[in-house]
Design a protein around this motif. Structure first.
Motif, PDB file in Angstrom:
ATOM      1  N   PRO A  90       2.668 -30.151  28.023  1.00  0.00           N
ATOM      2  CA  PRO A  90       2.073 -29.275  27.014  1.00  0.00           C
ATOM      3  C   PRO A  90       1.413 -30.090  25.911  1.00  0.00           C
ATOM      4  CG  PRO A  90       4.466 -29.246  26.872  1.00  0.00           C
ATOM      5  CD  PRO A  90       4.116 -30.064  28.063  1.00  0.00           C
ATOM      6  N   LYS A  91       0.370 -29.537  25.334  1.00  0.00           N
ATOM      7  CA  LYS A  91      -0.329 -30.197  24.237  1.00  0.00           C
ATOM      8  C   LYS A  91       0.443 -29.979  22.948  1.00  0.00           C
ATOM      9  CE  LYS A  91      -4.951 -29.474  26.054  1.00  0.00           C
ATOM     10  NZ  LYS A  91      -6.259 -28.889  25.783  1.00  0.00           N
ATOM     11  N   GLY A  92       0.460 -30.985  22.121  1.00  0.00           N
ATOM     12  CA  GLY A  92       1.058 -30.853  20.811  1.00  0.00           C
ATOM     13  C   GLY A  92       0.104 -30.136  19.871  1.00  0.00           C
ATOM     14  N   LEU A  93       0.630 -29.628  18.804  1.00  0.00           N
ATOM     15  CA  LEU A  93      -0.167 -28.874  17.836  1.00  0.00           C
ATOM     16  C   LEU A  93      -1.271 -29.748  17.243  1.00  0.00           C
ATOM     17  CD1 LEU A  93      -0.562 -26.226  16.368  1.00  0.00           C
ATOM     18  CD2 LEU A  93       1.124 -26.973  14.684  1.00  0.00           C
ATOM     19  N   ILE A  94      -0.976 -30.997  16.953  1.00  0.00           N
ATOM     20  CA  ILE A  94      -1.988 -31.869  16.370  1.00  0.00           C
ATOM     21  C   ILE A  94      -3.118 -32.111  17.362  1.00  0.00           C
ATOM     22  CG2 ILE A  94      -2.423 -34.217  15.553  1.00  0.00           C
ATOM     23  CD1 ILE A  94       0.312 -34.097  14.182  1.00  0.00           C
ATOM     24  N   GLN A  95      -2.799 -32.314  18.621  1.00  0.00           N
ATOM     25  CA  GLN A  95      -3.837 -32.512  19.624  1.00  0.00           C
ATOM     26  C   GLN A  95      -4.705 -31.264  19.753  1.00  0.00           C
ATOM     27  OE1 GLN A  95      -2.460 -33.632  23.521  1.00  0.00           O
ATOM     28  NE2 GLN A  95      -4.502 -33.698  24.378  1.00  0.00           N
ATOM     29  N   GLN A  96      -4.080 -30.097  19.722  1.00  0.00           N
ATOM     30  CA  GLN A  96      -4.843 -28.847  19.794  1.00  0.00           C
ATOM     31  C   GLN A  96      -5.780 -28.727  18.604  1.00  0.00           C
ATOM     32  OE1 GLN A  96      -2.429 -25.338  20.292  1.00  0.00           O
ATOM     33  NE2 GLN A  96      -1.021 -26.420  21.653  1.00  0.00           N
ATOM     34  N   MET A  97      -5.279 -29.065  17.419  1.00  0.00           N
ATOM     35  CA  MET A  97      -6.105 -28.982  16.213  1.00  0.00           C
ATOM     36  C   MET A  97      -7.277 -29.957  16.292  1.00  0.00           C
ATOM     37  SD  MET A  97      -5.047 -26.590  14.279  1.00  0.00           S
ATOM     38  CE  MET A  97      -5.889 -27.002  12.771  1.00  0.00           C
ATOM     39  N   GLU A  98      -7.041 -31.173  16.790  1.00  0.00           N
ATOM     40  CA  GLU A  98      -8.118 -32.152  16.929  1.00  0.00           C
ATOM     41  C   GLU A  98      -9.190 -31.650  17.894  1.00  0.00           C
ATOM     42  OE1 GLU A  98      -5.991 -35.661  18.063  1.00  0.00           O
ATOM     43  OE2 GLU A  98      -5.604 -36.241  15.981  1.00  0.00           O
ATOM     44  N   GLU A  99      -8.767 -31.049  18.991  1.00  0.00           N
ATOM     45  CA  GLU A  99      -9.724 -30.522  19.965  1.00  0.00           C
ATOM     46  C   GLU A  99     -10.511 -29.354  19.379  1.00  0.00           C
ATOM     47  OE1 GLU A  99      -7.472 -29.661  23.489  1.00  0.00           O
ATOM     48  OE2 GLU A  99      -7.071 -31.782  23.880  1.00  0.00           O
ATOM     49  N   LEU A 100      -9.833 -28.485  18.649  1.00  0.00           N
ATOM     50  CA  LEU A 100     -10.520 -27.360  18.018  1.00  0.00           C
ATOM     51  C   LEU A 100     -11.508 -27.839  16.955  1.00  0.00           C
ATOM     52  CD1 LEU A 100      -7.588 -24.812  17.656  1.00  0.00           C
ATOM     53  CD2 LEU A 100      -9.607 -24.579  19.110  1.00  0.00           C
ATOM     54  N   MET A 101     -11.114 -28.842  16.180  1.00  0.00           N
ATOM     55  CA  MET A 101     -12.009 -29.384  15.150  1.00  0.00           C
ATOM     56  C   MET A 101     -13.231 -30.045  15.797  1.00  0.00           C
ATOM     57  SD  MET A 101     -10.933 -28.527  12.210  1.00  0.00           S
ATOM     58  CE  MET A 101     -11.914 -29.590  11.182  1.00  0.00           C
ATOM     59  N   ALA A 102     -13.039 -30.744  16.910  1.00  0.00           N
ATOM     60  CA  ALA A 102     -14.158 -31.372  17.610  1.00  0.00           C
ATOM     61  C   ALA A 102     -15.119 -30.298  18.144  1.00  0.00           C
ATOM     62  CB  ALA A 102     -13.653 -32.249  18.747  1.00  0.00           C
ATOM     63  N   ALA A 103     -14.572 -29.232  18.698  1.00  0.00           N
ATOM     64  CA  ALA A 103     -15.403 -28.146  19.214  1.00  0.00           C
ATOM     65  C   ALA A 103     -16.148 -27.462  18.073  1.00  0.00           C
ATOM     66  CB  ALA A 103     -14.553 -27.138  19.978  1.00  0.00           C
ATOM     67  N   LEU A 104     -15.471 -27.232  16.953  1.00  0.00           N
ATOM     68  CA  LEU A 104     -16.105 -26.616  15.793  1.00  0.00           C
ATOM     69  C   LEU A 104     -17.222 -27.498  15.263  1.00  0.00           C
ATOM     70  CD1 LEU A 104     -16.251 -24.436  13.615  1.00  0.00           C
ATOM     71  CD2 LEU A 104     -14.464 -25.671  12.374  1.00  0.00           C
ATOM     72  N   ASN A 105     -16.976 -28.792  15.201  1.00  0.00           N
ATOM     73  CA  ASN A 105     -17.984 -29.727  14.722  1.00  0.00           C
ATOM     74  C   ASN A 105     -19.215 -29.699  15.622  1.00  0.00           C
ATOM     75  OD1 ASN A 105     -19.050 -31.638  13.038  1.00  0.00           O
ATOM     76  ND2 ASN A 105     -17.946 -33.346  13.942  1.00  0.00           N
ATOM     77  N   ALA A 106     -19.011 -29.650  16.925  1.00  0.00           N
ATOM     78  CA  ALA A 106     -20.131 -29.587  17.869  1.00  0.00           C
ATOM     79  C   ALA A 106     -20.912 -28.285  17.685  1.00  0.00           C
ATOM     80  CB  ALA A 106     -19.622 -29.710  19.303  1.00  0.00           C
ATOM     81  N   ASP A 107     -20.194 -27.181  17.510  1.00  0.00           N
ATOM     82  CA  ASP A 107     -20.857 -25.890  17.301  1.00  0.00           C
ATOM     83  C   ASP A 107     -21.674 -25.887  16.014  1.00  0.00           C
ATOM     84  OD1 ASP A 107     -19.780 -24.906  19.641  1.00  0.00           O
ATOM     85  OD2 ASP A 107     -18.204 -23.737  18.653  1.00  0.00           O
ATOM     86  N   LEU A 108     -21.109 -26.459  14.941  1.00  0.00           N
ATOM     87  CA  LEU A 108     -21.816 -26.508  13.668  1.00  0.00           C
ATOM     88  C   LEU A 108     -23.039 -27.418  13.749  1.00  0.00           C
ATOM     89  CD1 LEU A 108     -18.865 -26.577  11.113  1.00  0.00           C
ATOM     90  CD2 LEU A 108     -20.432 -24.687  11.590  1.00  0.00           C
ATOM     91  N   SER A 109     -22.941 -28.503  14.487  1.00  0.00           N
ATOM     92  CA  SER A 109     -24.087 -29.391  14.669  1.00  0.00           C
ATOM     93  C   SER A 109     -25.212 -28.665  15.416  1.00  0.00           C
ATOM     94  CB  SER A 109     -23.681 -30.646  15.426  1.00  0.00           C
ATOM     95  OG  SER A 109     -22.797 -31.422  14.648  1.00  0.00           O
TER      96      SER A 109
END
Length: 58
Positions: free
Chosen positions: A16-35
């Motif tokens: 299972p993914k840890g909460l921090i890893q999930q947050m990092e992945e979500l932040m990376a996806a958000l950053n890509a969407d915003l770009s």
């Protein structure tokens, strides 16, 4: 305090993914969407400016 986890897809052997890893992945996806959104807005603004210049040139 326990760390919240969400199972990964891929079967019982996947860790299972840890909460921090999930947050990092979500932040990376958000950053890509915003770009991508920024690029779309800049493109649209450039097209509006170009149309305005062409409209006043006549």
């Amino acid at each position: 305090m326990s760390e919240e986890t969400v199972p990964q897809e891929g079967g019982a052997d996947a860790r299972p993914k840890g909460l921090i890893q999930q947050m990092e992945e979500l932040m990376a996806a958000l950053n890509a969407d915003l770009s991508a959104l920024d690029a779309d807005l800049r493109s649209a603004a450039g097209q509006e400016r170009q149309a305005g210049v062409e409209g006043h040139a006549e």
